[in-house]
Design an enzyme around this catalytic site. Structure first.
Site, PDB file in Angstrom:
ATOM      1  N   HIS A 233       0.834  -1.208   0.000  1.00 34.83           N
ATOM      2  CA  HIS A 233       0.000   0.000   0.000  1.00 34.83           C
ATOM      3  C   HIS A 233       0.864   1.250   0.000  1.00 34.83           C
ATOM      4  O   HIS A 233       1.942   1.285   0.616  1.00 34.83           O
ATOM      5  CB  HIS A 233      -0.949   0.012   1.199  1.00 34.83           C
ATOM      6  CG  HIS A 233      -0.278  -0.021   2.542  1.00 34.83           C
ATOM      7  ND1 HIS A 233       0.073   1.108   3.247  1.00 34.83           N
ATOM      8  CD2 HIS A 233       0.115  -1.063   3.318  1.00 34.83           C
ATOM      9  CE1 HIS A 233       0.627   0.782   4.397  1.00 34.83           C
ATOM     10  NE2 HIS A 233       0.678  -0.538   4.464  1.00 34.83           N
TER      11      HIS A 233
ATOM     12  N   ASP B  24      -0.594   4.271   0.950  1.00 33.98           N
ATOM     13  CA  ASP B  24      -1.113   5.197   1.948  1.00 33.98           C
ATOM     14  C   ASP B  24      -0.379   5.013   3.273  1.00 33.98           C
ATOM     15  O   ASP B  24       0.132   3.935   3.596  1.00 33.98           O
ATOM     16  CB  ASP B  24      -2.623   5.030   2.133  1.00 33.98           C
ATOM     17  CG  ASP B  24      -3.039   3.619   2.547  1.00 33.98           C
ATOM     18  OD1 ASP B  24      -2.426   2.656   2.038  1.00 33.98           O
ATOM     19  OD2 ASP B  24      -3.977   3.486   3.367  1.00 33.98           O
TER      20      ASP B  24
ATOM     21  N   ASP C 147       6.544   1.610   7.093  1.00 32.34           N
ATOM     22  CA  ASP C 147       5.197   1.100   6.778  1.00 32.34           C
ATOM     23  C   ASP C 147       4.552   1.915   5.668  1.00 32.34           C
ATOM     24  O   ASP C 147       3.817   2.847   5.932  1.00 32.34           O
ATOM     25  CB  ASP C 147       4.355   1.149   8.046  1.00 32.34           C
ATOM     26  CG  ASP C 147       3.022   0.437   7.910  1.00 32.34           C
ATOM     27  OD1 ASP C 147       2.825  -0.276   6.921  1.00 32.34           O
ATOM     28  OD2 ASP C 147       2.184   0.608   8.812  1.00 32.34           O
TER      29      ASP C 147
ATOM     30  N   GLU D 151      -5.141   0.758   2.716  1.00 31.14           N
ATOM     31  CA  GLU D 151      -4.831  -0.282   3.697  1.00 31.14           C
ATOM     32  C   GLU D 151      -4.899   0.268   5.111  1.00 31.14           C
ATOM     33  O   GLU D 151      -5.322  -0.420   6.032  1.00 31.14           O
ATOM     34  CB  GLU D 151      -3.439  -0.864   3.425  1.00 31.14           C
ATOM     35  CG  GLU D 151      -3.173  -2.191   4.133  1.00 31.14           C
ATOM     36  CD  GLU D 151      -2.683  -2.058   5.566  1.00 31.14           C
ATOM     37  OE1 GLU D 151      -2.729  -3.063   6.311  1.00 31.14           O
ATOM     38  OE2 GLU D 151      -2.250  -0.952   5.967  1.00 31.14           O
ATOM     39  N   GLU D 152      -4.491   1.520   5.295  1.00 27.65           N
ATOM     40  CA  GLU D 152      -4.485   2.129   6.615  1.00 27.65           C
ATOM     41  C   GLU D 152      -5.849   2.687   7.008  1.00 27.65           C
ATOM     42  O   GLU D 152      -6.039   3.104   8.154  1.00 27.65           O
ATOM     43  CB  GLU D 152      -3.445   3.251   6.680  1.00 27.65           C
ATOM     44  CG  GLU D 152      -2.004   2.816   6.416  1.00 27.65           C
ATOM     45  CD  GLU D 152      -1.418   1.961   7.521  1.00 27.65           C
ATOM     46  OE1 GLU D 152      -2.169   1.557   8.440  1.00 27.65           O
ATOM     47  OE2 GLU D 152      -0.212   1.686   7.469  1.00 27.65           O
TER      48      GLU D 152
ATOM     49  N   GLU E  29       4.508  -5.841   4.123  1.00 27.74           N
ATOM     50  CA  GLU E  29       4.309  -5.231   5.438  1.00 27.74           C
ATOM     51  C   GLU E  29       5.535  -5.438   6.317  1.00 27.74           C
ATOM     52  O   GLU E  29       6.222  -6.460   6.216  1.00 27.74           O
ATOM     53  CB  GLU E  29       3.085  -5.839   6.128  1.00 27.74           C
ATOM     54  CG  GLU E  29       1.758  -5.460   5.522  1.00 27.74           C
ATOM     55  CD  GLU E  29       1.359  -4.039   5.814  1.00 27.74           C
ATOM     56  OE1 GLU E  29       2.063  -3.347   6.580  1.00 27.74           O
ATOM     57  OE2 GLU E  29       0.337  -3.595   5.267  1.00 27.74           O
TER      58      GLU E  29
ATOM     59  N   HIS F  14       3.785   3.718  12.621  1.00 26.70           N
ATOM     60  CA  HIS F  14       2.687   4.537  13.151  1.00 26.70           C
ATOM     61  C   HIS F  14       3.145   5.483  14.264  1.00 26.70           C
ATOM     62  O   HIS F  14       2.312   6.131  14.895  1.00 26.70           O
ATOM     63  CB  HIS F  14       1.528   3.669  13.652  1.00 26.70           C
ATOM     64  CG  HIS F  14       0.818   2.907  12.574  1.00 26.70           C
ATOM     65  ND1 HIS F  14      -0.498   2.509  12.679  1.00 26.70           N
ATOM     66  CD2 HIS F  14       1.227   2.469  11.354  1.00 26.70           C
ATOM     67  CE1 HIS F  14      -0.857   1.855  11.588  1.00 26.70           C
ATOM     68  NE2 HIS F  14       0.181   1.820  10.764  1.00 26.70           N
TER      69      HIS F  14
END
Length: 364
Positions: A55, A57, A88, A122-123, A151, A337
């Protein structure tokens, strides 16, 4: 990484990848659903199909004042790359793209097909991203045999852990109905907080299962609880709660729902309950893909990775419904994150080597 692709925005990230893949013979298909950008790229028409998935995003930055450098100004300092998406998972996207370029240059007539499934959802809700692309592929009879999701799977050092499955995720939105009143006259009211408390205590303390040899036990967690009018002398008339069950394959969806609702009824809770399934559990047993990934990791890292199903969910849960073997391999996840997200630059190069090793073993 300089593109602020906060979910579900893509900000042109996928265009960069598509241009590089098109230059080495991939057929590119943009698949936009709602405000979500996706693409499906494929080189070759034969089976087996090895797919790289990921992903573009990223999650929001959090407090900017806590970042040592601006989150969307990628900064290399002492061999470490800082910026939102460093771990990520934009480093993974870069590694899989460059590894594929190198593999195609060395094996222009490789066997089977190579594919990329990339999303910008995805997020976020994960509704119009990989899930929708998979539905499109199913609708026209396309398949994926092996899928490597980029990931960040590593825990302490690159390649120490790969994911071969994930627990399922079932959420509930609960409303407990009471009767509003004055705190001095509780006999004229019905406090939903008091009503729910014994049931909630039982659900939280319950041993749902022991898991199995591949999966951790099922867990129950409350993520949000809200009641009250804001006044200290008013018994609330309603309580709202959100909870989540991360469940192993020893459970069934209907069994989990039944257990929760039986507990609520046992304690005479008056309630409304909406259920949301984020994804069912999936597991990839030892086979061609996991063997190839483990060998590729060992070649670069010098050690055999641990096979794990821990952590949250990933888009692998959608891809597995195609009957694909799914393995997640990526950089260290310690700062994902978080503010000051970062990854060792050398790990990105090493990850590229691991992806290249997988390609050579399966399609070379």
């Amino acid at each position: 990484m300089a593109r602020p692709s906060v979910t579900p925005a893509d900000e042109g990230c996928q265009q960069v990848m598509m241009e590089q893949l098109a230059a080495i013979g991939f057929r590119i298909e943009r698949l936009r659903y709602g405000n979500v950008e996706n693409f499906w790229a494929k080189r070759g028409t034969a089976e087996p199909v090895l797919c790289f998935a990921g992903h573009t995003d990223v999650v929001p930055t959090g407090p900017l004042e806590e970042w040592r450098t601006p989150p969307f100004e990628p900064t290399l300092r002492d061999g470490v790359l800082y910026g939102r998406g460093a771990a990520d998972m934009k480093s993974g996207l870069a590694a899989m793209t460059v590894a594929t370029e190198e593999f195609v240059a060395a094996h222009p007539r490789h066997r089977g097909s190579i594919a990329f499934l990339i999303t910008s959802d995805e997020e976020g809700p994960s509704v119009d991203g990989t899930k929708r692309v998979v539905e499109t592929l199913v609708g026209r009879g396309e398949r994926i045999d092996w899928c490597v999701v980029g990931e960040p799977s590593s825990e302490v050092v690159l390649g120490d852990t790969i994911k071969i499955g994930r627990r399922g995720s079932l959420s509930g939105r609960l409303t407990v109905h009471g009767v509003q009143g004055h705190v001095a006259y509780p006999h004229l009211a019905e406090n939903p907080v008091h009503t729910l408390a014994p049931a909630l205590a039982e659900l939280v303390s319950r041993v749902w299962d022991e898991g199995n040899e591949h999966f951790q036990p099922t867990t129950f967690q409350v993520s949000n609880l809200n009641a009250g009018t804001g006044a200290p002398n008013v018994i609330p008339g309603e309580l709202k709660a959100r909870f989540n069950l991360r469940y192993s394959p020893v459970q069934t969806l209907e069994g989990l729902k039944q257990a929760v609702e039986d507990t609520l009824r046992k304690h005479q809770v008056r309630y409304s309950l909406e259920w949301y399934l984020s994804g069912e559990p999936f597991y990839t047993p030892r086979g061609a893909l996991s063997d190839a990934v483990c060998a590729a990791v060992e070649e670069i890292a010098g050690s055999i990775p641990k096979l794990s199903t821990g952590g949250g969910t990933s888009d692998g849960r959608f891809i597995s419904t195609l009957g694909a073997q799914v393995v997640e391999l990526g950089v260290v996840n310690a700062t994902i994150h978080k503010v000051n997200e970062h990854v060792r630059a050398a790990d990105i190069d090493a990850l590229q080597g691991m992806y290249l090793g997988v390609l050579r073993r399966l399609l070379g």
